[in-house]
Design a protein around this motif. Structure first.
Motif, short mmCIF file in Angstrom:
data_model
loop_
_atom_site.label_atom_id
_atom_site.label_comp_id
_atom_site.label_asym_id
_atom_site.label_seq_id
_atom_site.Cartn_x
_atom_site.Cartn_y
_atom_site.Cartn_z
N TRP A 27 0.84 -1.20 0.00
CA TRP A 27 0.00 0.00 0.00
C TRP A 27 0.87 1.25 0.00
CZ3 TRP A 27 -4.99 0.48 -0.97
CH2 TRP A 27 -5.64 1.70 -0.69
N ASN A 66 -2.38 -4.37 -8.25
CA ASN A 66 -2.76 -4.02 -6.88
C ASN A 66 -1.56 -3.68 -6.00
OD1 ASN A 66 -2.32 -6.43 -4.70
ND2 ASN A 66 -2.56 -7.28 -6.75
N VAL A 116 -8.54 -6.78 -5.99
CA VAL A 116 -8.71 -5.36 -5.71
C VAL A 116 -8.18 -5.09 -4.30
CG1 VAL A 116 -10.34 -3.48 -5.39
CG2 VAL A 116 -10.69 -5.14 -7.22
N ARG A 117 -7.19 -4.22 -4.20
CA ARG A 117 -6.62 -3.88 -2.89
C ARG A 117 -7.35 -2.66 -2.34
NH1 ARG A 117 -2.77 -5.94 -0.28
NH2 ARG A 117 -2.09 -7.10 -2.12
N THR A 118 -7.78 -2.77 -1.09
CA THR A 118 -8.53 -1.69 -0.44
C THR A 118 -7.80 -1.05 0.72
OG1 THR A 118 -9.67 -3.36 0.90
CG2 THR A 118 -10.76 -2.65 -1.14
N GLU A 147 -5.11 -5.60 2.77
CA GLU A 147 -6.54 -5.79 2.62
C GLU A 147 -6.89 -5.86 1.14
OE1 GLU A 147 -8.55 -2.64 4.60
OE2 GLU A 147 -7.83 -3.20 6.59
N TRP A 148 -7.58 -6.94 0.73
CA TRP A 148 -7.92 -7.09 -0.67
C TRP A 148 -9.05 -8.10 -0.82
CZ3 TRP A 148 -7.16 -12.15 -2.30
CH2 TRP A 148 -6.29 -12.92 -1.52
#
Length: 283
Positions: free
Chosen positions: A30, A59, A89-91, A95-96
């Protein structure tokens, strides 16, 4: 001895030690890790040292790693193979969620093409199978993108033997990414199938998330000492000796570690070394 090669997909020669780009972004994949200038310099240094396989993912960052690859290396040389991944999808940090609907995969692939400044991605890998979407639909989306000339070769990430056998009935699979290293050989059956089919196996966590480079790995340290090498170099050299289809792409943000990793290709292990190292992990 130079970095040995593998013919990816039957038509793309790549040197077997490549560069993963997860080390260029922040913790949990991230945001940034260091400056963009430092990341660009490391990518260019890798290519200058002969790396021909850059492995990234949409991602990582998210999007950041692909942007850095393009900033540093575009226009790409004829010998450079750029691989990326979609389907996750990385949030947030660590976290994904998976996203394998055909329209999602198409959107991700086309976004990667834009970020990488490419008309065709050499190796596009499905980052995970989405359990909520029929496998045939996910593979069909990749087959359509390939037929349209947007991707050259299809790869899969984190698969079982059963999933790989199912996939190759539908699409040509050029590469697989599963965990594999001296201590984690849980994907040995997948590796054997890749060997039989001529499929590249890009082991992730080739250094065991750092566990193989720290004190305590007695056999690794013993072999390293005998060769005047580092533990990390021994771990990577073992992969090169273990199978001709293994193509590790260790990630790093450090120029020193980059040079160390690439120098592992020059390490020639004896039968005795290999026997000692084979005892490190569970079969």
């Amino acid at each position: 001895m130079t970095n040995p090669t593998f013919l990816l997909g039957g038509d793309l020669p790549v040197r077997r030690i490549g560069l993963g780009t997860g080390g260029l972004v922040g913790a949990g994949y991230w945001g940034p890790r260091g400056s963009r200038a430092e990341a660009r310099a490391l990518l260019r240094a890798a290519v200058e040292r002969g790396v021909t396989l850059i492995d990234t993912a949409d991602n990582y960052g998210p999007g950041l790693a692909e942007e850095l690859v393009a900033e540093a290396l575009h226009p790409y040389g004829e010998r450079l193979v750029v691989a990326t991944k979609g389907g996750v999808v990385r949030t947030g940090p660590d976290e994904w969620h998976v996203a394998g609907r055909p329209q999602e995969l198409r959107r991700m692939c086309e976004a990667s093409l834009r970020r990488l400044r490419l008309e065709r991605i050499d190796l596009y890998q499905l980052h995970r199978f989405d359990p909520a979407v029929p496998v045939a639909e996910q593979l069909g989306a990749l087959a359509e993108l390939r037929a349209e000339g947007k991707i050259r070769h299809i790869g899969l990430d984190t698969v079982t033997v059963e999933q790989l056998l199912l996939a190759v009935e539908s699409v040509p699979v050029a590469a697989v990414q599963n965990p594999f290293n001296l201590r984690d050989r849980s994907s040995a059956d997948v590796l054997a199938l890749c060997e039989a089919r001529g499929i590249a196996f890009l082991p992730y966590y080739p250094l065991g998330s750092g566990a193989l480079t720290r004190a305590g790995a007695t056999a690794v340290a013993e072999v390293a000492g005998a060769h005047g090498a580092t533990r990390g170099q021994v771990a990577l050299a073992w992969l090169l000796h273990r199978s001709p289809v293994l193509c590790p792409t260790p990630g790093t943000g450090s120029p020193v570690h980059l040079a160390e990793n690439l120098d592992a290709a020059a390490l020639s292990l004896s039968d005795g070394d290999l026997a000692l190292l084979d005892g490190v992990g569970a079969g």
